[in-house]
Design a protein around this motif. Sequence first.
Motif, PDB file in Angstrom:
ATOM      1  N   ARG A   1       0.909  -1.310   0.128  1.00  0.00           N
ATOM      2  CA  ARG A   1      -0.024   0.021  -0.077  1.00  0.00           C
ATOM      3  C   ARG A   1       1.062   1.108   0.009  1.00  0.00           C
ATOM      4  N   LEU A   2       0.196   2.146  -0.628  1.00  0.00           N
ATOM      5  CA  LEU A   2       1.010   3.553  -0.547  1.00  0.00           C
ATOM      6  C   LEU A   2       0.168   4.371  -0.053  1.00  0.00           C
ATOM      7  N   ILE A   3       0.687   4.962   1.330  1.00  0.00           N
ATOM      8  CA  ILE A   3      -0.301   5.815   2.103  1.00  0.00           C
ATOM      9  C   ILE A   3       0.463   6.929   2.505  1.00  0.00           C
ATOM     10  N   TYR A   4      -0.296   8.283   2.309  1.00  0.00           N
ATOM     11  CA  TYR A   4       0.373   9.375   2.281  1.00  0.00           C
ATOM     12  C   TYR A   4      -0.442  10.493   2.893  1.00  0.00           C
ATOM     13  N   ARG A   5      -0.020  11.540   3.573  1.00  0.00           N
ATOM     14  CA  ARG A   5      -0.626  12.643   3.961  1.00  0.00           C
ATOM     15  C   ARG A   5       0.156  13.980   3.304  1.00  0.00           C
ATOM     16  N   ILE A   6      -0.838  14.647   3.003  1.00  0.00           N
ATOM     17  CA  ILE A   6      -0.265  16.172   2.428  1.00  0.00           C
ATOM     18  C   ILE A   6      -0.246  17.178   3.745  1.00  0.00           C
TER      19      ILE A   6
ATOM     20  N   PRO B   1      12.118   2.418  -0.899  1.00  0.00           N
ATOM     21  CA  PRO B   1      11.166   2.553  -2.154  1.00  0.00           C
ATOM     22  C   PRO B   1      10.479   3.858  -2.219  1.00  0.00           C
ATOM     23  N   VAL B   2      10.245   4.720  -1.242  1.00  0.00           N
ATOM     24  CA  VAL B   2       9.702   5.865  -1.417  1.00  0.00           C
ATOM     25  C   VAL B   2      10.441   7.002  -2.467  1.00  0.00           C
ATOM     26  N   GLU B   3      11.568   6.750  -2.458  1.00  0.00           N
ATOM     27  CA  GLU B   3      12.476   7.539  -3.420  1.00  0.00           C
ATOM     28  C   GLU B   3      11.798   7.172  -4.979  1.00  0.00           C
ATOM     29  N   GLY B   4      11.591   6.175  -5.368  1.00  0.00           N
ATOM     30  CA  GLY B   4      10.779   5.572  -6.551  1.00  0.00           C
ATOM     31  C   GLY B   4       9.451   6.443  -6.685  1.00  0.00           C
ATOM     32  N   VAL B   5       8.936   6.395  -5.644  1.00  0.00           N
ATOM     33  CA  VAL B   5       7.485   7.154  -5.589  1.00  0.00           C
ATOM     34  C   VAL B   5       7.719   8.482  -5.971  1.00  0.00           C
ATOM     35  N   TRP B   6       8.713   9.183  -5.480  1.00  0.00           N
ATOM     36  CA  TRP B   6       8.822  10.658  -5.893  1.00  0.00           C
ATOM     37  C   TRP B   6       9.334  10.751  -6.986  1.00  0.00           C
TER      38      TRP B   6
ATOM     39  N   LEU C   1       8.201  -0.829  -7.291  1.00  0.00           N
ATOM     40  CA  LEU C   1       9.243  -0.149  -6.430  1.00  0.00           C
ATOM     41  C   LEU C   1       9.832  -0.442  -5.470  1.00  0.00           C
ATOM     42  N   ILE C   2       9.162  -1.567  -4.568  1.00  0.00           N
ATOM     43  CA  ILE C   2       9.708  -2.315  -3.354  1.00  0.00           C
ATOM     44  C   ILE C   2      10.836  -3.267  -3.989  1.00  0.00           C
ATOM     45  N   THR C   3      10.471  -4.197  -5.171  1.00  0.00           N
ATOM     46  CA  THR C   3      11.470  -4.997  -5.683  1.00  0.00           C
ATOM     47  C   THR C   3      12.621  -4.197  -6.073  1.00  0.00           C
TER      48      THR C   3
END
Length: 166
Positions: free
Chosen positions: A25-30, A103-108, A147-149
């Motif tokens: 899951r991708l969970i975020y807050r702005i 993996p968050v770097e890949g999200v960015w 992204l995790i892999t």
Amino acid sequence: MAYEPKASTRAQKIELLGKSGHRSRLIYRIHLDRGPAKGRRKGFTETDCARLLDSAHQQLGGPIVLVWDNLNTHVSHTMRQLVGARLWLTVYQLPTYAPELNPVEGVWSHLKRSLANLTKHSLDQLTALVKTRLKRMQYRPGLIDGLITKTGLDFQPPQPQPLKIF
């Protein structure tokens, strides 16, 4: 007036969570940062992070294993206390200066590429666009798993070793 995506990245908090045997899951807050104010931090505080994790725990309904980088908020004494109070939370710290393991770097990276060549006229418009793009990413579990892999980290729980009796 155009806003460069990098200017908004300080205003976001993203966690990439996986639960063993379940889809990632991708969970975020702005968190909108509208400029400096005396006595106020620019980004997320330890309490903000704890609230995001509590929300994720409610949403996922089980224990969470979290892999964190070495952001000052993540390694502070206050955060260690907040993590210690959550028995359902296990935290592993990434080595210093190891963005290739995060993996968050890949999200960015994916988010910034999707925003390239776009112009928005206000911070509110850019924020709305970032929310839309992150929401789309949430519904692409293959992307999140990829992204995790890509990090090469194994997020599967260790298998118990057989007991050897001599």
